[in-house]
Design a protein around this motif. Structure first.
Motif, PDB file in Angstrom:
ATOM      1  N   GLN A 281       0.823  -1.208   0.000  1.00  0.00           N
ATOM      2  CA  GLN A 281       0.000   0.000   0.000  1.00  0.00           C
ATOM      3  C   GLN A 281       0.858   1.260   0.000  1.00  0.00           C
ATOM      4  OE1 GLN A 281      -2.478  -0.256   3.491  1.00  0.00           O
ATOM      5  NE2 GLN A 281      -3.803  -1.837   2.608  1.00  0.00           N
ATOM      6  N   LEU A 282       0.352   2.260  -0.722  1.00  0.00           N
ATOM      7  CA  LEU A 282       0.906   3.611  -0.688  1.00  0.00           C
ATOM      8  C   LEU A 282      -0.209   4.555  -0.246  1.00  0.00           C
ATOM      9  CD1 LEU A 282       2.949   3.760  -4.016  1.00  0.00           C
ATOM     10  CD2 LEU A 282       3.893   3.810  -1.703  1.00  0.00           C
ATOM     11  N   GLN A 283       0.076   5.410   0.735  1.00  0.00           N
ATOM     12  CA  GLN A 283      -0.933   6.340   1.230  1.00  0.00           C
ATOM     13  C   GLN A 283      -0.369   7.752   1.255  1.00  0.00           C
ATOM     14  OE1 GLN A 283      -3.478   5.309   4.698  1.00  0.00           O
ATOM     15  NE2 GLN A 283      -2.745   7.218   5.595  1.00  0.00           N
ATOM     16  N   ALA A 284      -1.216   8.680   0.848  1.00  0.00           N
ATOM     17  CA  ALA A 284      -0.801  10.091   0.837  1.00  0.00           C
ATOM     18  C   ALA A 284      -1.938  10.950   1.363  1.00  0.00           C
ATOM     19  CB  ALA A 284      -0.427  10.527  -0.580  1.00  0.00           C
ATOM     20  N   LYS A 285      -1.591  11.951   2.182  1.00  0.00           N
ATOM     21  CA  LYS A 285      -2.558  12.923   2.687  1.00  0.00           C
ATOM     22  C   LYS A 285      -2.167  14.305   2.190  1.00  0.00           C
ATOM     23  CE  LYS A 285      -3.770  10.386   6.907  1.00  0.00           C
ATOM     24  NZ  LYS A 285      -3.917  10.477   8.384  1.00  0.00           N
ATOM     25  N   PHE A 286      -3.144  15.026   1.626  1.00  0.00           N
ATOM     26  CA  PHE A 286      -2.839  16.363   1.108  1.00  0.00           C
ATOM     27  C   PHE A 286      -4.138  17.157   0.989  1.00  0.00           C
ATOM     28  CE2 PHE A 286      -3.408  13.366  -2.346  1.00  0.00           C
ATOM     29  CZ  PHE A 286      -4.320  13.998  -3.184  1.00  0.00           C
ATOM     30  N   ASN A 287      -4.010  18.462   0.836  1.00  0.00           N
ATOM     31  CA  ASN A 287      -5.148  19.357   0.672  1.00  0.00           C
ATOM     32  C   ASN A 287      -5.171  19.930  -0.744  1.00  0.00           C
ATOM     33  OD1 ASN A 287      -5.718  18.933   3.356  1.00  0.00           O
ATOM     34  ND2 ASN A 287      -4.731  20.821   4.042  1.00  0.00           N
TER      35      ASN A 287
ATOM     36  N   GLY B 140      -7.356  22.977  -2.129  1.00  0.00           N
ATOM     37  CA  GLY B 140      -8.362  23.968  -1.789  1.00  0.00           C
ATOM     38  C   GLY B 140      -8.986  23.617  -0.453  1.00  0.00           C
ATOM     39  N   PRO B 141     -10.313  23.607  -0.348  1.00  0.00           N
ATOM     40  CA  PRO B 141     -10.955  23.285   0.931  1.00  0.00           C
ATOM     41  C   PRO B 141     -11.060  21.788   1.203  1.00  0.00           C
ATOM     42  CG  PRO B 141     -12.615  23.790  -0.715  1.00  0.00           C
ATOM     43  CD  PRO B 141     -11.285  24.018  -1.376  1.00  0.00           C
ATOM     44  N   LEU B 142     -10.690  20.938   0.236  1.00  0.00           N
ATOM     45  CA  LEU B 142     -10.816  19.493   0.384  1.00  0.00           C
ATOM     46  C   LEU B 142      -9.568  18.881   1.010  1.00  0.00           C
ATOM     47  CD1 LEU B 142     -12.491  18.474  -3.008  1.00  0.00           C
ATOM     48  CD2 LEU B 142     -13.573  18.691  -0.769  1.00  0.00           C
ATOM     49  N   GLN B 143      -9.777  18.023   2.010  1.00  0.00           N
ATOM     50  CA  GLN B 143      -8.695  17.263   2.631  1.00  0.00           C
ATOM     51  C   GLN B 143      -8.764  15.829   2.100  1.00  0.00           C
ATOM     52  OE1 GLN B 143      -9.333  17.554   6.823  1.00  0.00           O
ATOM     53  NE2 GLN B 143      -9.035  19.769   6.897  1.00  0.00           N
TER      54      GLN B 143
ATOM     55  N   ASP C  60     -10.049   7.201  -2.589  1.00  0.00           N
ATOM     56  CA  ASP C  60      -9.833   8.566  -2.100  1.00  0.00           C
ATOM     57  C   ASP C  60     -10.906   8.882  -1.063  1.00  0.00           C
ATOM     58  OD1 ASP C  60      -9.124  11.184  -1.690  1.00  0.00           O
ATOM     59  OD2 ASP C  60     -10.006  11.917  -3.563  1.00  0.00           O
ATOM     60  N   GLU C  61     -10.461   9.318   0.114  1.00  0.00           N
ATOM     61  CA  GLU C  61     -11.362   9.801   1.150  1.00  0.00           C
ATOM     62  C   GLU C  61     -11.209  11.318   1.210  1.00  0.00           C
ATOM     63  OE1 GLU C  61     -11.857   7.912   5.256  1.00  0.00           O
ATOM     64  OE2 GLU C  61     -10.773   9.765   5.717  1.00  0.00           O
ATOM     65  N   ALA C  62     -12.261  12.019   0.808  1.00  0.00           N
ATOM     66  CA  ALA C  62     -12.208  13.477   0.735  1.00  0.00           C
ATOM     67  C   ALA C  62     -13.126  14.082   1.794  1.00  0.00           C
ATOM     68  CB  ALA C  62     -12.620  13.954  -0.659  1.00  0.00           C
TER      69      ALA C  62
ATOM     70  N   LEU D  44     -18.573  16.904   6.072  1.00  0.00           N
ATOM     71  CA  LEU D  44     -18.935  15.910   5.058  1.00  0.00           C
ATOM     72  C   LEU D  44     -17.696  15.119   4.640  1.00  0.00           C
ATOM     73  CD1 LEU D  44     -20.960  14.696   2.982  1.00  0.00           C
ATOM     74  CD2 LEU D  44     -20.226  16.522   1.416  1.00  0.00           C
ATOM     75  N   THR D  45     -17.835  13.799   4.646  1.00  0.00           N
ATOM     76  CA  THR D  45     -16.766  12.918   4.167  1.00  0.00           C
ATOM     77  C   THR D  45     -17.328  12.027   3.069  1.00  0.00           C
ATOM     78  OG1 THR D  45     -15.715  12.861   6.350  1.00  0.00           O
ATOM     79  CG2 THR D  45     -15.084  11.147   4.790  1.00  0.00           C
ATOM     80  N   VAL D  46     -16.620  11.992   1.943  1.00  0.00           N
ATOM     81  CA  VAL D  46     -17.009  11.146   0.813  1.00  0.00           C
ATOM     82  C   VAL D  46     -15.840  10.212   0.494  1.00  0.00           C
ATOM     83  CG1 VAL D  46     -17.708  11.077  -1.608  1.00  0.00           C
ATOM     84  CG2 VAL D  46     -18.533  12.917  -0.119  1.00  0.00           C
ATOM     85  N   LEU D  47     -16.138   8.910   0.355  1.00  0.00           N
ATOM     86  CA  LEU D  47     -15.102   7.928   0.027  1.00  0.00           C
ATOM     87  C   LEU D  47     -15.492   7.209  -1.246  1.00  0.00           C
ATOM     88  CD1 LEU D  47     -13.131   5.590   2.318  1.00  0.00           C
ATOM     89  CD2 LEU D  47     -14.343   4.594   0.378  1.00  0.00           C
ATOM     90  N   GLY D  48     -14.556   7.106  -2.182  1.00  0.00           N
ATOM     91  CA  GLY D  48     -14.782   6.379  -3.425  1.00  0.00           C
ATOM     92  C   GLY D  48     -13.563   5.546  -3.766  1.00  0.00           C
TER      93      GLY D  48
END
Length: 425
Positions: A58-64, A66-69, A129-131, A136-140
């Motif tokens: 697995q590779l995981q990255a966290k970034f912003n 604009g207003p989306l995390q 992607d979990e945004a 509000l949290t949306v995962l796809g």
């Protein structure tokens, strides 16, 4: 970057004598033996070896943006199954139930019933992607699987190769209100090709596929340590594995149903309303039916699947005084009655009168459990992490049936006492 790796080696040596070959006579469908006393029986044995290897990268990255995390996860996994068995199945010694002889020399069949050499592998590539935007949290996510199989029946020389691949995906959203209420919805598809063994006709299992819609709400009252959940769902699965039995069929033989539809409701409560007191409760309603029009049991409920299940558990850990660290708890488990066959009746009369009366359902059951425990670290700091417990399942030693098929029934476990000493660090 993460990598998880697992290896398993399992060996099984199993032998049993099972009843079979009954006829139906008498008024009202009462089951009788051929001559009123003799059971025809079969011998079944198997020696199996199973080796599995699985790796997930697995590779995981966290970034912003604009207003989306964003939390993005991508990976590649691989698993392999190597399975072989040698099974025998044939008629053997009969048994007189009025004068049973349990010291017979059982005749072992010389001919093989099955001798499999099977190799299965599966590769999966996925990204999700979990945004988050405020509350509000949306995962796809999407995934693609490749599965290959090589099954050789050494006793017949028949080799079957199979190659399956399929994309799947999921998407869901949840919104967290200030009040502690969080409604959510989700949709997902699935693909599972990793069953070892074969169907009764020697063909390998088809991959199980599925599609699910779910909606629900989670609620944690502000300032409390309690969480309530409620959910409704609609799930359809194709090529569902189910155990079958009957004359000429070995024990624990698996077949596949074309399609099963599952619709239901689940509710739960978990938490600690008072210091030292913990609660856990759940209830589920499941309308589980065979939904393939081509299936002879179309519209019937799947065998050994209860419509209602419920449980409630409470445990209290003394917080102060000379009894600090002592804990006690209890709970109850309920399972609704279940059909014994996918036809929702006993189509094969193989239950002995006077031993267990035939029935179309496994009766409902209610069982009580209890626990006594002691946390040494709550009173003695130097023993922090050390605890002991005595769990008692089925406290009242209730006798009840846990599972039935057309070939017979299994008693559930009686009272079981388990003592444990645990150290955590």
């Amino acid at each position: 970057m993460r990598q998880n790796v697992r290896y398993l080696h399992n060996e099984l040596s199993y032998v049993e004598v099972q009843p079979g070959g009954f006829t139906t006579t008498g008024a009202g469908g009462t089951l009788r033996l051929v001559d009123g006393r003799t059971i025809n029986r079969s011998y079944f044995s198997t020696n199996e070896n199973l080796d599995t290897f699985a790796a997930d990268n697995q590779l995981q990255a966290k970034f912003n943006m604009g207003p989306l995390q964003h939390t993005v996860l991508a990976g590649l996994d691989y698993q392999r199954f190597d399975f072989n068995n040698l099974a025998r199945f044939a008629a053997t010694n009969t048994l007189d139930i009025l004068a049973p002889n349990y010291t017979q020399n059982i005749a072992v069949p010389t001919a093989l019933f099955q001798n499999l050499d099977q190799h299965l592998s599966q590769r999966g590539l996925y990204v999700q992607d979990e945004a988050r935007l405020g509350r509000l949290t949306v995962l796809g996510g999407v995934r693609y699987d490749w599965a290959e199989g090589n099954t050789l029946a050494q006793n017949t020389g028949v080799r079957v190769l199979n190659d399956d691949q399929k994309p799947t995906g999921r998407i869901g959203a949840i919104y967290n209100f200030d009040s502690g209420i969080a409604p959510y919805v989700s949709y997902s598809t699935s693909f599972q090709p990793t069953s070892v063994g074969t169907l009764l006709n020697g063909q390998p299992f088809k991959p199980t596929t599925g599609e699910q819609y779910e909606g629900g709400v989670k609620y944690q009252p502000v300032g409390t340590n309690l969480t309530f959940t409620a959910a409704v769902y609609d799930l359809k699965q194709q090529n569902v594995a189910t155990v079958i039995s009957g004359p000429g069929i070995p024990a624990n033989t698996t077949a596949q149903v074309g399609e099963v539809s599952s619709r239901g409701f689940e509710g739960s409560v978990v938490g600690s309303p008072l210091p030292g007191l913990s609660l856990r409760g759940q209830y589920s309603y499941l309308d589980n039916r065979i939904s393939s029009p081509q299936d002879v049991n179309f519209g019937k409920r799947l065998a050994n699947v209860p419509m209602h299940t419920a449980s409630l558990w409470a445990n209290y850990l003394v917080q102060g005084g000379p009894a600090t660290g002592f804990g006690f708890g209890g709970g109850v488990r309920y399972v609704h009655d279940m059909y014994t066959t996918n036809a929702n009746n006993l189509t094969v009369p193989t239950i002995v009168p006077g031993v267990f009366l035939p029935a179309a359902t496994v009766p409902a059951s209610t069982v009580f459990d209890a626990v006594l425990s002691y946390d040494f670290g709550m009173r003695y700091q130097q023993w922090k992490g050390l605890s002991a417990a005595v769990n008692v399942n089925n406290v009242f030693d209730k006798t009840y049936v846990s599972l039935c098929t057309a070939g017979g029934c299994r008693w559930a476990l009686g009272r079981t006492v388990l003592a444990t000493l645990t150290y955590r660090w």
